[in-house]
Scaffold this motif. Structure first.
Motif, PDB file in Angstrom:
ATOM      1  N   MET A  21       0.820  -1.215   0.000  1.00  0.00           N
ATOM      2  CA  MET A  21       0.000   0.000   0.000  1.00  0.00           C
ATOM      3  C   MET A  21       0.853   1.264   0.000  1.00  0.00           C
ATOM      4  N   VAL A  22       1.924   1.244   0.792  1.00  0.00           N
ATOM      5  CA  VAL A  22       2.778   2.428   0.916  1.00  0.00           C
ATOM      6  C   VAL A  22       4.229   1.981   1.003  1.00  0.00           C
ATOM      7  N   ARG A  23       5.087   2.715   0.334  1.00  0.00           N
ATOM      8  CA  ARG A  23       6.530   2.492   0.445  1.00  0.00           C
ATOM      9  C   ARG A  23       7.189   3.802   0.860  1.00  0.00           C
ATOM     10  N   ILE A  24       8.376   3.695   1.423  1.00  0.00           N
ATOM     11  CA  ILE A  24       9.152   4.896   1.708  1.00  0.00           C
ATOM     12  C   ILE A  24       9.509   5.558   0.377  1.00  0.00           C
ATOM     13  N   GLY A  25       9.236   6.848   0.294  1.00  0.00           N
ATOM     14  CA  GLY A  25       9.451   7.575  -0.954  1.00  0.00           C
ATOM     15  C   GLY A  25       8.173   7.847  -1.718  1.00  0.00           C
ATOM     16  N   ASP A  26       7.059   7.168  -1.342  1.00  0.00           N
ATOM     17  CA  ASP A  26       5.771   7.435  -1.984  1.00  0.00           C
ATOM     18  C   ASP A  26       5.248   8.806  -1.572  1.00  0.00           C
TER      19      ASP A  26
ATOM     20  N   GLY B 226      -4.115  15.793   7.564  1.00  0.00           N
ATOM     21  CA  GLY B 226      -3.438  16.945   6.989  1.00  0.00           C
ATOM     22  C   GLY B 226      -2.108  16.615   6.348  1.00  0.00           C
ATOM     23  N   ALA B 227      -1.957  15.386   5.884  1.00  0.00           N
ATOM     24  CA  ALA B 227      -0.694  14.959   5.275  1.00  0.00           C
ATOM     25  C   ALA B 227      -0.789  15.065   3.758  1.00  0.00           C
ATOM     26  N   ASP B 228       0.220  15.660   3.156  1.00  0.00           N
ATOM     27  CA  ASP B 228       0.306  15.763   1.703  1.00  0.00           C
ATOM     28  C   ASP B 228       1.774  15.902   1.328  1.00  0.00           C
ATOM     29  N   GLY B 229       2.441  14.754   1.218  1.00  0.00           N
ATOM     30  CA  GLY B 229       3.879  14.798   0.936  1.00  0.00           C
ATOM     31  C   GLY B 229       4.481  13.416   0.826  1.00  0.00           C
ATOM     32  N   GLU B 230       5.794  13.356   1.008  1.00  0.00           N
ATOM     33  CA  GLU B 230       6.565  12.134   0.800  1.00  0.00           C
ATOM     34  C   GLU B 230       6.718  11.342   2.091  1.00  0.00           C
ATOM     35  N   VAL B 231       6.501  10.038   2.005  1.00  0.00           N
ATOM     36  CA  VAL B 231       6.678   9.157   3.161  1.00  0.00           C
ATOM     37  C   VAL B 231       8.173   8.984   3.416  1.00  0.00           C
ATOM     38  N   THR B 232       8.615   9.359   4.607  1.00  0.00           N
ATOM     39  CA  THR B 232      10.038   9.285   4.932  1.00  0.00           C
ATOM     40  C   THR B 232      10.372   8.135   5.885  1.00  0.00           C
ATOM     41  N   GLU B 233       9.366   7.648   6.591  1.00  0.00           N
ATOM     42  CA  GLU B 233       9.640   6.578   7.568  1.00  0.00           C
ATOM     43  C   GLU B 233       8.359   5.793   7.837  1.00  0.00           C
ATOM     44  N   ILE B 234       8.494   4.475   7.899  1.00  0.00           N
ATOM     45  CA  ILE B 234       7.386   3.591   8.274  1.00  0.00           C
ATOM     46  C   ILE B 234       7.889   2.666   9.365  1.00  0.00           C
ATOM     47  N   ASN B 235       7.296   2.755  10.537  1.00  0.00           N
ATOM     48  CA  ASN B 235       7.679   1.844  11.613  1.00  0.00           C
ATOM     49  C   ASN B 235       6.441   1.202  12.211  1.00  0.00           C
ATOM     50  N   LEU B 236       6.637   0.536  13.339  1.00  0.00           N
ATOM     51  CA  LEU B 236       5.551  -0.243  13.919  1.00  0.00           C
ATOM     52  C   LEU B 236       4.379   0.614  14.349  1.00  0.00           C
ATOM     53  N   ALA B 237       4.625   1.800  14.835  1.00  0.00           N
ATOM     54  CA  ALA B 237       3.555   2.620  15.405  1.00  0.00           C
ATOM     55  C   ALA B 237       3.130   3.779  14.517  1.00  0.00           C
ATOM     56  N   THR B 238       4.077   4.371  13.783  1.00  0.00           N
ATOM     57  CA  THR B 238       3.755   5.587  13.034  1.00  0.00           C
ATOM     58  C   THR B 238       4.347   5.584  11.622  1.00  0.00           C
TER      59      THR B 238
ATOM     60  N   ALA C  77      -3.862   3.547  10.790  1.00  0.00           N
ATOM     61  CA  ALA C  77      -4.776   4.415  10.043  1.00  0.00           C
ATOM     62  C   ALA C  77      -4.692   4.147   8.545  1.00  0.00           C
ATOM     63  N   LEU C  78      -3.581   3.596   8.085  1.00  0.00           N
ATOM     64  CA  LEU C  78      -3.420   3.317   6.661  1.00  0.00           C
ATOM     65  C   LEU C  78      -4.377   2.231   6.181  1.00  0.00           C
ATOM     66  N   ILE C  79      -4.829   1.374   7.115  1.00  0.00           N
ATOM     67  CA  ILE C  79      -5.759   0.315   6.715  1.00  0.00           C
ATOM     68  C   ILE C  79      -7.176   0.586   7.188  1.00  0.00           C
ATOM     69  N   SER C  80      -7.339   1.533   8.094  1.00  0.00           N
ATOM     70  CA  SER C  80      -8.679   1.827   8.605  1.00  0.00           C
ATOM     71  C   SER C  80      -9.313   3.041   7.932  1.00  0.00           C
ATOM     72  N   ASP C  81      -8.508   3.912   7.330  1.00  0.00           N
ATOM     73  CA  ASP C  81      -9.014   5.114   6.683  1.00  0.00           C
ATOM     74  C   ASP C  81      -8.567   5.153   5.226  1.00  0.00           C
ATOM     75  N   SER C  82      -9.162   6.072   4.494  1.00  0.00           N
ATOM     76  CA  SER C  82      -8.859   6.208   3.066  1.00  0.00           C
ATOM     77  C   SER C  82      -7.812   7.293   2.842  1.00  0.00           C
ATOM     78  N   PHE C  83      -6.851   7.012   1.972  1.00  0.00           N
ATOM     79  CA  PHE C  83      -5.831   7.987   1.598  1.00  0.00           C
ATOM     80  C   PHE C  83      -5.476   7.787   0.131  1.00  0.00           C
ATOM     81  N   LYS C  84      -4.774   8.753  -0.429  1.00  0.00           N
ATOM     82  CA  LYS C  84      -4.407   8.702  -1.845  1.00  0.00           C
ATOM     83  C   LYS C  84      -2.894   8.541  -1.978  1.00  0.00           C
ATOM     84  N   ASN C  85      -2.485   7.541  -2.757  1.00  0.00           N
ATOM     85  CA  ASN C  85      -1.074   7.301  -3.035  1.00  0.00           C
ATOM     86  C   ASN C  85      -0.809   7.680  -4.492  1.00  0.00           C
ATOM     87  N   TRP C  86       0.163   8.594  -4.677  1.00  0.00           N
ATOM     88  CA  TRP C  86       0.450   9.107  -6.018  1.00  0.00           C
ATOM     89  C   TRP C  86       1.501   8.281  -6.755  1.00  0.00           C
TER      90      TRP C  86
END
Length: 412
Positions: free
Chosen positions: A206-211, A219-231, A248-257
């Motif tokens: 669903m999401v990779r670092i750099g997406d 209020g997030a609109d930018g590049e994913v810099t870190e993915i860990n267990l909690a945040t 929240a990535l699996i419970s809510d809707s978001f847009k991946n570019w």
């Protein structure tokens, strides 16, 4: 079993060395000999299995054996024999050092579990890579199945290691863990949710670092810099940092570019509203005047000739302009914009490209440009859109059309 417990001890004592010194020298000598033997056996086994595997790979038509070698399965299997040798002879080497013997035996058991998991992973990775080469499995989520199996395998291995280190049997450890699961879930609820989410995010890709993602709720609109267990940390376009709970990535809707970035283009979807009252049929004088516009001159030549031939062959009374087939300034303007976009150097010609009129509104008829820019960088993308619509707005008057504008009198 060969008894080597005091292989050097008796000799050293006979030579006059004190017993306490002889015990340590006996242990060190046997340990060095055992490690040397294990190293030699490991080296020989690896060389043999590598040559054996390479020989089979050359003689067989299937790629599966090549994939096994690529995933280091023979190399991992080669470690089994040296490990068995160490497990067999360590008790004799440390026969006079009971505490050290117990620590090393526990360590070897842990290494055995880790090696087993490495072999399982190599085998599963080989099966996964092989199945991906088969047409009927190309669209199947094989990675997900392998990842889920390995998660359970690592959990089982981790619990086994804890049971070995603590000296508790695996069944007793599992029973105790089950009884305490309610308390564990309560205390580590967020961590568990994050762990489960991390697995699903990884499995479903669903999401990779750099997406680049847009998550309006946070209020997030930018590049994913870190993915860990909690945040998940997102660096927004204005360089601020937004922290999102992983679950929240699996419970809510978001847009991946990511799809846009990997597609080779960034979508342009914008329209201008043309006043309906300015749309009209083109007269012969209008056509002659508009032929001076180079992008549509050839089109007008061919199209006007075709329409004239049709009207003449069907004896259409052209004293009334609406009769028969006709060109309109609105249709010609659409053709002009289509040709303009087709020839624009910043537009990706390999992706969807069209100019279309949308459903009429109370203000007029929207004329929309739907295309993709080659440059995906935000600043350049906005410049390309500005350049295109500067031209669109300026060219409308040449076709006797007008853009709808809401005046203060109309608003009142």
């Amino acid at each position: 079993m060969l008894n080597i417990k005091h292989f050097l001890y008796d000799f050293l004592v006979a030579e006059g060395l004190p017993e306490n010194v002889a015990i340590y020298l006996n242990m060190l000598g046997l340990l060095l000999a055992l490690l040397l033997i294990a190293f030699i056996v490991d080296f020989i086994t690896k060389r043999f299995l590598w040559r054996f595997s390479a020989g089979i790979a050359k003689r067989t038509k299937t790629d599966f054996d090549n994939i096994l070698v690529a995933n280091k399965l023979p190399r991992n299997v080669a470690h089994i024999i040296p490990l068995l040798i160490l497990i067999e002879f360590v008790p004799q080497v440390f026969t006079d050092f009971e505490i050290t013997q117990n620590i090393i035996e526990i360590t070897l058991k842990v290494i055995t579990i880790v090696l087993t998991l490495q072999i399982i992973r190599s085998l599963l990775s080989s099966i996964k890579d092989y199945l991906k080469t088969l047409p009927r499995f190309k669209d199947k989520p094989i990675d997900s199945y392998v990842q889920v199996f390995m998660i359970f395998a690592w959990l089982l291995g981790f619990f086994s290691i804890i049971a070995i280190v603590t000296g508790v049997s695996f069944i007793e450890f599992a029973t105790t863990l089950g009884a305490a699961s309610a308390v564990i879930i309560l205390i580590f609820k967020d961590t568990i949710l994050g762990f489960v989410a991390s697995i699903q995010v990884s499995i479903n890709d669903m999401v990779r670092i750099g997406d680049w993602i847009t998550f309006e709720k946070y209020g997030a609109d930018g590049e994913v810099t870190e993915i860990n267990l909690a945040t998940v940390k997102v660096q927004n376009w204005d360089k601020t940092i937004t922290t999102i709970p992983t679950y929240a990535l699996i419970s809510d809707s978001f847009k991946n570019w990511r799809g846009m970035l990997s597609s080779g283009g960034r979508r342009i979807k914008r329209s201008v509203i043309i006043k309906t009252s300015t749309i009209k049929f083109l007269t012969d004088e209008d056509i002659q005047r508009l032929k001076k516009i180079q992008l549509v001159s050839d089109y007008l030549d061919n199209r006007s000739h075709e329409i004239s031939s049709f009207n003449e062959s069907h004896q259409i009374d052209k004293s009334v302009l609406i009769n028969g087939r006709n060109l309109t300034n609105f249709g010609l303007f659409r053709k002009y914009l289509q040709t303009y976009i087709d020839n624009h150097s910043a537009i990706n010609k390999d992706m969807t490209l069209m100019v279309r009129q949308l459903e009429p509104t109370a203000q007029g008829i929207p004329m929309e440009i739907y295309a993709f820019s080659k440059d995906q960088r935000w600043v350049n993308y906005e410049y390309i859109i500005g350049d295109i619509f500067d031209h669109v707005l300026a060219s409308v008057t040449y076709f006797d059309l007008e853009i709808y504008e809401l005046s203060l009198n109309q608003k009142a």
